[in-house]
Design a protein around this motif. Structure first.
Motif, PDB file in Angstrom:
ATOM      1  N   ILE A 157      46.299  36.696  44.491  1.00 52.53           N
ATOM      2  CA  ILE A 157      46.535  35.417  43.812  1.00 52.53           C
ATOM      3  C   ILE A 157      46.886  35.661  42.348  1.00 52.53           C
ATOM      4  O   ILE A 157      47.805  35.047  41.802  1.00 52.53           O
ATOM      5  N   THR A 161      50.660  34.861  39.497  1.00 53.92           N
ATOM      6  CA  THR A 161      50.699  34.027  38.295  1.00 53.92           C
ATOM      7  C   THR A 161      51.781  34.522  37.341  1.00 53.92           C
ATOM      8  O   THR A 161      52.134  35.700  37.331  1.00 53.92           O
ATOM      9  N   ALA A 206      39.161  27.642  36.704  1.00 58.08           N
ATOM     10  CA  ALA A 206      40.519  28.185  36.829  1.00 58.08           C
ATOM     11  C   ALA A 206      40.702  28.886  38.174  1.00 58.08           C
ATOM     12  O   ALA A 206      41.733  28.719  38.841  1.00 58.08           O
ATOM     13  N   LYS A 209      40.723  26.211  41.026  1.00 57.80           N
ATOM     14  CA  LYS A 209      41.985  25.463  41.029  1.00 57.80           C
ATOM     15  C   LYS A 209      43.105  26.285  41.670  1.00 57.80           C
ATOM     16  O   LYS A 209      43.913  25.761  42.457  1.00 57.80           O
ATOM     17  N   LYS A 210      43.132  27.572  41.363  1.00 61.07           N
ATOM     18  CA  LYS A 210      44.176  28.434  41.924  1.00 61.07           C
ATOM     19  C   LYS A 210      43.947  28.656  43.420  1.00 61.07           C
ATOM     20  O   LYS A 210      44.910  28.714  44.196  1.00 61.07           O
ATOM     21  N   SER A 213      45.243  25.668  45.382  1.00 59.07           N
ATOM     22  CA  SER A 213      46.702  25.544  45.412  1.00 59.07           C
ATOM     23  C   SER A 213      47.391  26.714  46.102  1.00 59.07           C
ATOM     24  O   SER A 213      48.611  26.750  46.198  1.00 59.07           O
ATOM     25  N   THR A 214      46.617  27.670  46.596  1.00 55.78           N
ATOM     26  CA  THR A 214      47.187  28.861  47.227  1.00 55.78           C
ATOM     27  C   THR A 214      46.882  28.881  48.712  1.00 55.78           C
ATOM     28  O   THR A 214      45.752  28.593  49.122  1.00 55.78           O
TER      29      THR A 214
END
Length: 220
Positions: A157, A161, A206, A209-210, A213-214
Motif C-alpha cells: 500500500i 502512494t 492515515a 483511511k488508506k 480505499s485500497t
C-alpha cells in the motif's frame, strides 16, 4: 580506507586496543591498560566501527529518554498487559476466519521478553560526541511478529502512494524526470526523531483511511 604506512599504523593501533579489551555484561568494554570503560558500536551510516567513552554513550541514551515530548516513564513493564489485549483480538480474527491457526500462533508470544534500546552513533554528523539513532531490539518481545504481519500488508500500500521513495537510487531516478527552472532553489530537510515524532492517532487514521480505499487481495 587507509593505505600504505598510514593504514598499517591504524590497523596496528586497533589490534593493540582490541588485545586489551574485555567484554562486560552491560555490553560495555573495558581496556586492560587504562581501565576506561568504552562502547564499541556500528556507526549509523557507512559501516564504520565506533569506539566511544562509555559514560558519554550512556549520557546520550539518557538524554534522549529524558525528552518528555518523545518518551514517558512507565510505572511498570506493560508487556503482559499488552499481551492480554492482543489475545482476544487475534482470537476473534481466527474465529471469523480472517487469519488461520498458524498465523494466530505466530502473532501471540506466550513468554515475551522486554525490548532493549541502544543507539548507533551518527558520526556522519558529529565526529566528537556524536548523537545517536535510537534502536529498539524487540527480539522475542510482544510486538515484532505482529510488526512482520503488518509490514507484509502495509508495504504494498505504501509503495502505491505518490510520496513513496524506496531508496536513494529510486529518488535519483525520480529526480531525473523533474525539470527545474532557474528561479527554483532546491533544498532538503532533515526531520529530528522522525518515528517518535509521528502522532499515534494521526498515524492510525492515515493507515486506516488508506486501507479502506485500497482493494486488498485475499492472499494479503
Amino acid at each position: 580506507m587507509c593505505h600504505g604506512d598510514e593504514g598499517s599504523q591504524y590497523l596496528g593501533y586497533i589490534m593493540t586496543l582490541a588485545s586489551g579489551i574485555k567484554m562486560t555484561r552491560d555490553e560495555g568494554y573495558r581496556t586492560g591498560q587504562a581501565g576506561e570503560e568504552i562502547m564499541i558500536k556500528s556507526a549509523d551510516k557507512g559501516g564504520a566501527l565506533v569506539v566511544m567513552d562509555h559514560n558519554k554513550y550512556v549520557g546520550e541514551v539518557l538524554k534522549q529518554l529524558g525528552d518528555p515530548e518523545l518518551y514517558e516513564r512507565l510505572p511498570f513493564d506493560p508487556k503482559f498487559e499488552i499481551a492480554r489485549k492482543i489475545k482476544p483480538i487475534v482470537g476473534e480474527a481466527l474465529e471469523k476466519q480472517i487469519i488461520d491457526k498458524d498465523l494466530s500462533e505466530f502473532l501471540i508470544i506466550e513468554h515475551p521478553t522486554t525490548p532493549v534500546m541502544y543507539i548507533l552513533p551518527k558520526i556522519h554528523k558529529f565526529l566528537e560526541d556524536p548523537t545517536g539513532r535510537p534502536i529498539v531490539s524487540g527480539c522475542n518481545s510482544i510486538l515484532p511478529n505482529i510488526g512482520v504481519y503488518l509490514d507484509r500488508i502495509l508495504n504494498p500500500i505504501a509503495e502505491c502512494t505518490d510520496s513513496f521513495v524506496r531508496d536513494t537510487i529510486d529518488f535519483l531516478q525520480k529526480n531525473d524526470q523533474v525539470r527545474i527552472s532557474g528561479e527554483i532553489i532546491v533544498a532538503s530537510f532533515d526531520v529530528t526523531s522522525l518515528y517518535t515524532s509521528i502522532d499515534h492517532s494521526k498515524g492510525l487514521y492515515a493507515v486506516g483511511k488508506k486501507l479502506i480505499s485500497t482493494n486488498l487481495s485475499e492472499e494479503t
